[in-house]
Design a protein around this motif. Structure first.
Motif, PDB file in Angstrom:
ATOM      1  N   ALA A 349       9.722   6.806  -2.162  1.00 57.59           N
ATOM      2  CA  ALA A 349      10.240   7.985  -2.870  1.00 57.59           C
ATOM      3  C   ALA A 349       9.269   8.360  -3.988  1.00 57.59           C
ATOM      4  O   ALA A 349       8.612   7.490  -4.579  1.00 57.59           O
ATOM      5  CB  ALA A 349      11.615   7.682  -3.456  1.00 57.59           C
ATOM      6  N   ASP A 350       9.172   9.647  -4.260  1.00 56.18           N
ATOM      7  CA  ASP A 350       8.310  10.115  -5.343  1.00 56.18           C
ATOM      8  C   ASP A 350       8.767   9.471  -6.654  1.00 56.18           C
ATOM      9  O   ASP A 350       9.948   9.527  -6.998  1.00 56.18           O
ATOM     10  CB  ASP A 350       8.395  11.638  -5.444  1.00 56.18           C
ATOM     11  N   GLY A 351       7.837   8.827  -7.369  1.00 56.06           N
ATOM     12  CA  GLY A 351       8.175   8.226  -8.651  1.00 56.06           C
ATOM     13  C   GLY A 351       8.562   6.762  -8.595  1.00 56.06           C
ATOM     14  O   GLY A 351       8.846   6.160  -9.633  1.00 56.06           O
ATOM     15  N   ASP A 352       8.607   6.165  -7.392  1.00 54.33           N
ATOM     16  CA  ASP A 352       8.869   4.727  -7.291  1.00 54.33           C
ATOM     17  C   ASP A 352       7.825   3.946  -8.100  1.00 54.33           C
ATOM     18  O   ASP A 352       6.642   4.310  -8.121  1.00 54.33           O
ATOM     19  CB  ASP A 352       8.774   4.258  -5.831  1.00 54.33           C
ATOM     20  N   ILE A 353       8.277   2.855  -8.735  1.00 54.83           N
ATOM     21  CA  ILE A 353       7.335   1.900  -9.335  1.00 54.83           C
ATOM     22  C   ILE A 353       7.364   0.680  -8.418  1.00 54.83           C
ATOM     23  O   ILE A 353       8.442   0.149  -8.102  1.00 54.83           O
ATOM     24  CB  ILE A 353       7.745   1.523 -10.771  1.00 54.83           C
ATOM     25  N   MET A 354       6.186   0.240  -7.953  1.00 52.38           N
ATOM     26  CA  MET A 354       6.144  -0.733  -6.865  1.00 52.38           C
ATOM     27  C   MET A 354       5.188  -1.903  -7.140  1.00 52.38           C
ATOM     28  O   MET A 354       4.150  -1.738  -7.781  1.00 52.38           O
ATOM     29  CB  MET A 354       5.715  -0.034  -5.554  1.00 52.38           C
ATOM     30  N   HIS A 355       5.585  -3.085  -6.632  1.00 51.96           N
ATOM     31  CA  HIS A 355       4.692  -4.242  -6.530  1.00 51.96           C
ATOM     32  C   HIS A 355       4.688  -4.632  -5.058  1.00 51.96           C
ATOM     33  O   HIS A 355       5.740  -4.558  -4.398  1.00 51.96           O
ATOM     34  CB  HIS A 355       5.202  -5.435  -7.336  1.00 51.96           C
ATOM     35  N   PHE A 356       3.542  -5.055  -4.540  1.00 48.80           N
ATOM     36  CA  PHE A 356       3.471  -5.425  -3.127  1.00 48.80           C
ATOM     37  C   PHE A 356       3.211  -6.917  -2.962  1.00 48.80           C
ATOM     38  O   PHE A 356       2.373  -7.494  -3.652  1.00 48.80           O
ATOM     39  CB  PHE A 356       2.359  -4.632  -2.419  1.00 48.80           C
ATOM     40  N   LYS A 357       3.936  -7.533  -2.033  1.00 49.44           N
ATOM     41  CA  LYS A 357       3.681  -8.913  -1.632  1.00 49.44           C
ATOM     42  C   LYS A 357       2.982  -8.855  -0.279  1.00 49.44           C
ATOM     43  O   LYS A 357       3.451  -8.165   0.644  1.00 49.44           O
ATOM     44  CB  LYS A 357       5.009  -9.678  -1.500  1.00 49.44           C
ATOM     45  N   PHE A 358       1.867  -9.555  -0.169  1.00 48.89           N
ATOM     46  CA  PHE A 358       1.120  -9.499   1.086  1.00 48.89           C
ATOM     47  C   PHE A 358       0.449 -10.839   1.336  1.00 48.89           C
ATOM     48  O   PHE A 358       0.289 -11.669   0.436  1.00 48.89           O
ATOM     49  CB  PHE A 358       0.074  -8.377   1.062  1.00 48.89           C
ATOM     50  N   ASN A 359       0.067 -11.050   2.583  1.00 48.76           N
ATOM     51  CA  ASN A 359      -0.606 -12.293   2.956  1.00 48.76           C
ATOM     52  C   ASN A 359      -1.652 -11.980   4.008  1.00 48.76           C
ATOM     53  O   ASN A 359      -1.324 -11.426   5.070  1.00 48.76           O
ATOM     54  CB  ASN A 359       0.422 -13.272   3.516  1.00 48.76           C
ATOM     55  N   VAL A 360      -2.917 -12.258   3.721  1.00 48.14           N
ATOM     56  CA  VAL A 360      -3.987 -11.955   4.675  1.00 48.14           C
ATOM     57  C   VAL A 360      -4.568 -13.257   5.202  1.00 48.14           C
ATOM     58  O   VAL A 360      -4.950 -14.122   4.421  1.00 48.14           O
ATOM     59  CB  VAL A 360      -5.088 -11.108   3.993  1.00 48.14           C
TER      60      VAL A 360
END
Length: 360
Positions: A349-360
């Protein structure tokens, strides 16, 4: 995301004045990056008050807004579709941008108009006719090549081309013309000029910013029929603002009774025109707006930061500015169980504040 908008217009309508003001503004906040990549391409920040709202609760070293690429396209003259003037260069440049910012002169003055008088709708018709004529030429050439081809794909495209030619012959701009999804897909590889979305920029006299003169009224009526927007700007005022420091510019705007430069509204409208929106990341080093297309899912948004984030996406932690204002800090958002855990199907959504969890 690398999407761009091209500024077009007849000679002496204020096109380059507006482009130069966009790409050189001292009045921009010190944290807003801006630059000119080459003589006719600039990267322009997208003003967003939400960045300051976030900074009230998350202290950080710097704030980085989203940015747009704006291209100043060579002035067009009648006959451009047949290579007159810089017609070939104009058409080639406009094919490469994703949307059109059409500067229309709506003021009288000492600057000589290329056609000898000021007439907004005549100017609009000149440019749009040239672009539609260029499209008709491209479509007719393509149709000759594929008309007798037996394969299904060629037959589908030929039918779509005939439908597009009928609409162009009726004087229809194709961006909002009535096509089936199949026809639109068949026409997409041709990069038609009249398939591009348009935002009209009414360049008005500095004394007429709060008024609707006859030229602007006619332009608004045309834009409404074309399902396009109109932004009013005084190129002269914007040029003066771009040479001022932020404090001086704020004082000048106040004297004029304006809340912000017209270019801010123009930049935001261009962002919307391109189908873009922003989400934010916020940490100790920076608060940053990232650009994603409207409708993007969480992994695609993560990929805007780094391709590894998309490839190894696990989940996104999401909260909103409203959450931040209510709970005063990210820690309290977590403590109160408001931090949302979203997976791969989450639509940003426009304006979301986000952190991403990822694993490579």
């Amino acid at each position: 995301m690398s999407l761009s908008a091209g500024i077009v217009g007849l000679p002496n309508v204020g096109k380059s004045t507006i482009f130069n003001a966009l790409t050189s503004g001292k009045a921009q906040s010190a944290n807003y990056p801006f630059c000119t990549i080459d003589p006719n391409v600039g990267v322009v920040p997208v003003p967003d008050p939400r960045l300051k709202q976030i900074q009230k609760f998350i202290t950080t070293e710097k704030v980085i807004p989203a940015a747009l690429e704006i291209v100043d396209i060579a002035g067009l003259v009648r006959g451009a579709s047949k290579g007159e003037g810089l017609g070939n260069q104009f058409l080639a440049n406009i094919r490469q941008v994703d949307a059109i910012l059409h500067v229309v002169r709506c003021f009288e003055g000492d600057v000589i108009h290329v056609d000898g008088s000021v007439d907004a709708m005549r100017d609009v018709e000149t440019i749009e006719t040239e672009l539609m004529l260029a499209d008709m030429d491209s479509l007719e050439k393509r149709l000759k090549r594929i008309a007798k081809m037996p394969d299904k794909e060629s037959k589908t495209q030929a039918a779509a081309i005939r439908a597009a030619l009928d609409k162009l012959n009726d004087g229809q701009w194709l961006a909002h013309a009535d096509f089936s999804e199949l026809e639109r897909e068949a026409l997409k590889p041709m990069f038609l000029l009249s398939m591009k979305e348009v935002l009209y920029i009414a360049n008005v006299h500095e004394d007429e910013l709060g008024e609707e003169n006859a030229q602007v009224a006619a332009l608004r009526e045309h834009a409404a029929k074309a399902q396009a927007g109109v932004v009013l700007i005084s190129g002269k005022i914007e040029s003066e603002l771009s040479d001022m420091e932020a404090e001086e510019a704020a004082e000048f705007l106040s004297e004029l009774g304006l809340e912000e430069p017209g270019l801010h509204a123009l930049t935001r409208e261009t962002y919307r025109l391109l189908g873009l929106q922003s989400y934010f990341t916020a940490g100790k080093k920076e608060i940053r707006a990232w650009t994603v297309r409207v409708g993007a899912k969480a992994p695609e948004a993560a990929g805007v930061i780094h391709t590894d984030f998309e490839r190894g996406f696990i989940r996104a932690e999401v909260f909103t500015i409203a959450d931040l204002e209510k709970h005063q800090s990210e820690a309290e958002i977590r403590n109160n169980g408001v931090m949302r855990q979203e997976g791969k199907e989450y639509v940003v959504a426009d304006g979301d504040i986000m952190h991403f969890k990822f694993n490579v």
